[in-house]
Design an enzyme around this catalytic site. Structure first.
Site, PDB file in Angstrom:
ATOM      1  N   TYR A  38       0.750  -1.398   0.101  1.00  0.00           N
ATOM      2  CA  TYR A  38       0.058  -0.114  -0.117  1.00  0.00           C
ATOM      3  C   TYR A  38       0.812   1.199  -0.010  1.00  0.00           C
ATOM      4  CZ  TYR A  38      -3.870  -3.183   1.712  1.00  0.00           C
ATOM      5  OH  TYR A  38      -4.608  -3.995   1.978  1.00  0.00           O
ATOM      6  N   HIS A 101       0.201 -11.489   1.619  1.00  0.00           N
ATOM      7  CA  HIS A 101      -0.774 -10.867   0.950  1.00  0.00           C
ATOM      8  C   HIS A 101      -1.377 -11.771  -0.094  1.00  0.00           C
ATOM      9  CE1 HIS A 101      -1.740  -6.460  -0.162  1.00  0.00           C
ATOM     10  NE2 HIS A 101      -2.544  -7.054  -0.351  1.00  0.00           N
TER      11      HIS A 101
END
Ligand code: A2P
Length: 277
Positions: A38, A101
């Site tokens: 992110y 992830h």
């Protein structure tokens, strides 16, 4: 772990991210979910430290999650380094939860690095994200420290009841990303969610979030607006009936409108996506 957390996906601007996280802490959020990919771990860390230094919260009251990107999931050493990099960027001595992830790359080697960091106390809990049922079942049987959490896309238009049933059976806590479907499919004005909401004085967003919470899902709604931040936490003073729960689950399309993890081109894109040198 709080059942409602705050997601910071798609807030890459450092200043905005810092302000939003601080605002969310003021609104009552204690659990924050970020990821190396992110590109905002530093900003989240700055907000956390500002909140601690100004006496808003203590570190112990916070629950911080971040995730390892696929670029670091090639071997044990890269993975171990990625954990330290995230800790440094966030300025923390430990993470409350650390996730793989994606079910991509050499995720077994990466998971072993996480198991060791867990044993060493750097990670208080470890888990996965975007692990669909067959892949979760495989990993679960092989690893020593079982994943505590699997963070997947869960909202009324992608209910994933089968995935949820498996997670419950394995005692892997289900966590929802995009619990508001990223605003897709007219969720905020949806007729069924609006009608149910009007019975309780709640918005369609609150009904969608309550539905997930009531089926045992940890939710990570995100909003940059303080009123909506508060609204998204204000879902514990009403309960949906079994019939309403069933009607909402029936909205599922049985496929994601956000991402298709079975698309080989997308997988190749994600596996080769670099977030650092
Ligand atoms: P905003 O930041 O302007 O509030 P998801 O959590 O599924 O990723 O969805 C996030 C999106 O939903 C954001 O665009 C956010 O916009 C919007 N949103 C979040 N909470 C609410 C709410 N209670 N009502 C309407 N829109 C919301």
């Amino acid at each position: 772990m709080p059942q409602v957390g705050f997601g910071v996906f798609q807030i890459p601007d450092a200043d905005q991210c810092r302000k939003v996280v601080l605002e969310a802490i003021k609104a009552g959020y204690r659990s924050f979910d970020t990821a190396a990919s992110y590109m905002n771990e530093e900003a989240v860390g700055e907000a956390i430290h500002e909140a601690i230094e100004t006496g808003l919260v203590t570190r112990e009251e916070l629950f911080i999650t971040t995730k390892m990107w696929v670029q670091d999931m090639w071997n044990y050493e890269d993975a171990a380094k990625a954990i330290d990099t995230s800790l440094n960027k966030l300025g923390l001595e430990y993470l409350d939860l650390y996730l793989l992830h994606q079910a991509m790359g050499d995720y077994f080697s990466a998971y072993r690095a996480m198991e060791d960091a867990y044993k060493g106390g750097k990670l208080k809990a470890i888990g996965v994200s975007n692990f669909f049922p067959a892949v979760l079942a495989n990993l679960y049987e092989i690893v020593e420290i079982k994943p505590a959490v699997n963070q997947v896309e869960l909202h009324p238009f992608f209910a994933q009841e089968d995935a949820l049933a498996l997670m419950k059976e394995l005692h892997v806590a289900p966590e929802a990303w995009a619990p508001l479907a990223e605003g897709k499919h007219g969720i905020f004005t949806h007729p069924l969610l609006s009608e149910i909401g009007s019975r309780y004085g709640k918005t369609p967003a609150q009904v969608a979030l309550r539905w997930n919470v009531q089926r045992g899902v940890i939710i990570l709604p995100k909003s940059t607006n303080p009123d909506r931040m508060k609204q998204n936490m204000d879902i514990f003073d009403f309960a949906l009936t079994e019939e309403e729960m069933g009607q909402i689950t029936a909205l599922t399309l049985d496929h994601s409108e956000i991402i298709n993890h079975f698309d080989p081109n997308l997988v190749r894109f994600l596996v080769t996506r670099k977030i650092h040198d």
